[in-house]
Write a protein that holds these residues in place. Structure first.
Motif, PDB file in Angstrom:
ATOM      1  N   ARG A 153       0.852  -1.184   0.000  1.00  0.00           N
ATOM      2  CA  ARG A 153       0.000   0.000   0.000  1.00  0.00           C
ATOM      3  C   ARG A 153       0.891   1.239   0.000  1.00  0.00           C
ATOM      4  NH1 ARG A 153      -2.649  -3.622   3.583  1.00  0.00           N
ATOM      5  NH2 ARG A 153      -4.763  -4.174   2.851  1.00  0.00           N
ATOM      6  N   PRO A 154       0.318   2.399  -0.251  1.00  0.00           N
ATOM      7  CA  PRO A 154       1.148   3.627  -0.262  1.00  0.00           C
ATOM      8  C   PRO A 154       1.917   3.849   1.036  1.00  0.00           C
ATOM      9  CG  PRO A 154      -0.996   4.065  -1.239  1.00  0.00           C
ATOM     10  CD  PRO A 154      -1.065   2.680  -0.676  1.00  0.00           C
ATOM     11  N   THR A 155       1.414   3.329   2.164  1.00  0.00           N
ATOM     12  CA  THR A 155       2.064   3.595   3.459  1.00  0.00           C
ATOM     13  C   THR A 155       2.732   2.370   4.090  1.00  0.00           C
ATOM     14  OG1 THR A 155      -0.043   3.177   4.588  1.00  0.00           O
ATOM     15  CG2 THR A 155       0.464   5.474   3.976  1.00  0.00           C
ATOM     16  N   SER A 156       2.514   1.179   3.505  1.00  0.00           N
ATOM     17  CA  SER A 156       3.051  -0.016   4.160  1.00  0.00           C
ATOM     18  C   SER A 156       3.206  -1.182   3.186  1.00  0.00           C
ATOM     19  CB  SER A 156       2.135  -0.446   5.314  1.00  0.00           C
ATOM     20  OG  SER A 156       0.871  -0.829   4.795  1.00  0.00           O
ATOM     21  N   ILE A 157       3.985  -2.184   3.640  1.00  0.00           N
ATOM     22  CA  ILE A 157       4.144  -3.434   2.895  1.00  0.00           C
ATOM     23  C   ILE A 157       3.938  -4.594   3.871  1.00  0.00           C
ATOM     24  CG2 ILE A 157       5.682  -4.913   1.553  1.00  0.00           C
ATOM     25  CD1 ILE A 157       7.158  -2.401   0.661  1.00  0.00           C
ATOM     26  N   ALA A 158       2.991  -5.460   3.559  1.00  0.00           N
ATOM     27  CA  ALA A 158       2.718  -6.612   4.415  1.00  0.00           C
ATOM     28  C   ALA A 158       3.019  -7.895   3.646  1.00  0.00           C
ATOM     29  CB  ALA A 158       1.267  -6.603   4.875  1.00  0.00           C
ATOM     30  N   THR A 159       3.541  -8.879   4.364  1.00  0.00           N
ATOM     31  CA  THR A 159       3.804 -10.191   3.774  1.00  0.00           C
ATOM     32  C   THR A 159       3.007 -11.230   4.546  1.00  0.00           C
ATOM     33  OG1 THR A 159       6.060  -9.504   3.210  1.00  0.00           O
ATOM     34  CG2 THR A 159       5.581 -11.862   3.133  1.00  0.00           C
ATOM     35  N   ARG A 160       2.290 -12.061   3.805  1.00  0.00           N
ATOM     36  CA  ARG A 160       1.442 -13.071   4.427  1.00  0.00           C
ATOM     37  C   ARG A 160       1.814 -14.466   3.930  1.00  0.00           C
ATOM     38  NH1 ARG A 160      -2.998 -11.083   6.950  1.00  0.00           N
ATOM     39  NH2 ARG A 160      -4.117 -13.064   6.733  1.00  0.00           N
ATOM     40  N   ALA A 161       1.696 -15.461   4.803  1.00  0.00           N
ATOM     41  CA  ALA A 161       1.885 -16.863   4.419  1.00  0.00           C
ATOM     42  C   ALA A 161       0.543 -17.394   3.952  1.00  0.00           C
ATOM     43  CB  ALA A 161       2.401 -17.675   5.596  1.00  0.00           C
ATOM     44  N   LEU A 162       0.565 -18.096   2.821  1.00  0.00           N
ATOM     45  CA  LEU A 162      -0.673 -18.624   2.251  1.00  0.00           C
ATOM     46  C   LEU A 162      -0.513 -20.116   1.949  1.00  0.00           C
ATOM     47  CD1 LEU A 162      -3.535 -18.076   0.989  1.00  0.00           C
ATOM     48  CD2 LEU A 162      -2.340 -17.732  -1.171  1.00  0.00           C
ATOM     49  N   ILE A 163      -1.438 -20.911   2.438  1.00  0.00           N
ATOM     50  CA  ILE A 163      -1.473 -22.339   2.116  1.00  0.00           C
ATOM     51  C   ILE A 163      -2.904 -22.697   1.721  1.00  0.00           C
ATOM     52  CG2 ILE A 163      -1.115 -24.697   2.930  1.00  0.00           C
ATOM     53  CD1 ILE A 163       0.822 -23.632   5.006  1.00  0.00           C
ATOM     54  N   THR A 164      -3.048 -23.311   0.566  1.00  0.00           N
ATOM     55  CA  THR A 164      -4.366 -23.788   0.132  1.00  0.00           C
ATOM     56  C   THR A 164      -4.243 -25.259  -0.270  1.00  0.00           C
ATOM     57  OG1 THR A 164      -4.171 -23.327  -2.243  1.00  0.00           O
ATOM     58  CG2 THR A 164      -4.824 -21.498  -0.816  1.00  0.00           C
ATOM     59  N   GLU A 165      -5.382 -25.914  -0.397  1.00  0.00           N
ATOM     60  CA  GLU A 165      -5.370 -27.297  -0.849  1.00  0.00           C
ATOM     61  C   GLU A 165      -6.630 -27.597  -1.640  1.00  0.00           C
ATOM     62  OE1 GLU A 165      -5.079 -29.675   2.687  1.00  0.00           O
ATOM     63  OE2 GLU A 165      -7.243 -29.589   3.068  1.00  0.00           O
ATOM     64  N   GLY A 166      -6.590 -28.675  -2.399  1.00  0.00           N
ATOM     65  CA  GLY A 166      -7.736 -29.074  -3.204  1.00  0.00           C
ATOM     66  C   GLY A 166      -7.421 -30.353  -3.955  1.00  0.00           C
ATOM     67  N   ASP A 167      -8.318 -30.724  -4.852  1.00  0.00           N
ATOM     68  CA  ASP A 167      -8.157 -31.946  -5.647  1.00  0.00           C
ATOM     69  C   ASP A 167      -8.195 -31.598  -7.127  1.00  0.00           C
ATOM     70  OD1 ASP A 167      -8.267 -33.872  -3.386  1.00  0.00           O
ATOM     71  OD2 ASP A 167     -10.294 -33.069  -3.170  1.00  0.00           O
ATOM     72  N   LEU A 168      -7.422 -32.343  -7.917  1.00  0.00           N
ATOM     73  CA  LEU A 168      -7.373 -32.131  -9.358  1.00  0.00           C
ATOM     74  C   LEU A 168      -8.129 -33.238 -10.079  1.00  0.00           C
ATOM     75  CD1 LEU A 168      -3.622 -31.123  -9.599  1.00  0.00           C
ATOM     76  CD2 LEU A 168      -5.554 -29.630 -10.088  1.00  0.00           C
ATOM     77  N   GLN A 169      -8.955 -32.826 -11.032  1.00  0.00           N
ATOM     78  CA  GLN A 169      -9.727 -33.795 -11.815  1.00  0.00           C
ATOM     79  C   GLN A 169      -9.516 -33.527 -13.298  1.00  0.00           C
ATOM     80  OE1 GLN A 169     -13.917 -34.443 -10.720  1.00  0.00           O
ATOM     81  NE2 GLN A 169     -14.428 -34.393 -12.890  1.00  0.00           N
ATOM     82  N   ASP A 170      -9.327 -34.594 -14.079  1.00  0.00           N
ATOM     83  CA  ASP A 170      -9.150 -34.465 -15.525  1.00  0.00           C
ATOM     84  C   ASP A 170     -10.455 -34.045 -16.186  1.00  0.00           C
ATOM     85  OD1 ASP A 170      -6.479 -35.217 -15.474  1.00  0.00           O
ATOM     86  OD2 ASP A 170      -6.935 -37.348 -15.689  1.00  0.00           O
TER      87      ASP A 170
END
Length: 202
Positions: A153-170
């Motif tokens: 943002r104009p006044t700050s920088i934030a760093t976040r950890a992100l973890i997601t999960e799911g399943d893959l289908q053809d």
């Protein structure tokens, strides 16, 4: 004299037949080589990873499907979480992302929109980018995606950890889904702050 002529005729015939047979062998070998070369080239396919062509090898048993699994997961997250303060760009990215995920992705998008998440990005002129750390996919097509999200943002920088999960289908390959995969049961497992830095005002 006649014997000499007969010998010359036989010699000429032998040379002609030998040349013809040799030509057939050369043509046959050339055909086999050309066929094997073309067949080998057909096994080279390109997939798009966020508009970047990636060369992968096509095999009878799909042993390189893993490459496409990771590329598909990576492409979806880049589209879903790369959010500049530009309403048209956000809509375009999210529309592309929706072709790669089932209704769980749409539900998360609608939830964020109802909470005013995208409006707050525009209002604060925030720039959200994501850096993929790693992607794991098991033999059943279940994936876990690890990344860091940067929110500037104009006044700050934030760093976040992100973890997601799911399943893959053809599914069938299309222009909007070049990998022929769809993400199902997608959810965010972790989304927490790692670092927050205020910008200096001069």
């Amino acid at each position: 004299m006649i014997q000499n002529i007969e010998k010359k005729i036989k010699l000429a015939l032998a040379i002609s037949v030998g040349s013809f047979v040799t030509s057939l062998i050369i043509v046959g070998l050339t055909f086999v080589f050309a066929y094997s070369l073309v067949n080998e080239q057909r096994k080279n396919i390109y997939v798009l990873d966020h508009n970047v062509p990636v060369l992968v090898r096509q095999t009878e048993h799909g042993t390189n499907r893993e490459v496409e699994y990771e590329s598909h997961v990576n492409m979806f997250h880049l589209l879903f979480f790369t959010l500049p303060p530009d309403d048209e760009y956000i809509k375009n990215n999210l529309n592309k992302a929706m072709y790669l995920v089932d209704d769980t992705g749409l539900a998360q998008y609608n939830n964020l929109r109802e909470k005013g998440y995208y409006n707050s990005i525009l209002a604060s002129s925030a720039l959200l980018t994501i850096q993929t750390d790693s992607i794991t996919v098991d033999e059943n097509g279940h994936f876990t995606y690890y990344a860091k999200q940067r929110i500037e943002r104009p006044t700050s920088i934030a760093t976040r950890a992100l973890i997601t999960e799911g399943d893959l289908q053809d599914v069938s390959r299309t222009d909007n889904n070049p990998h022929g995969l769809i993400i199902k049961n997608w959810k965010t497992v972790l989304n927490k702050d790692l670092k927050y830095v205020e910008k200096k005002n001069f």
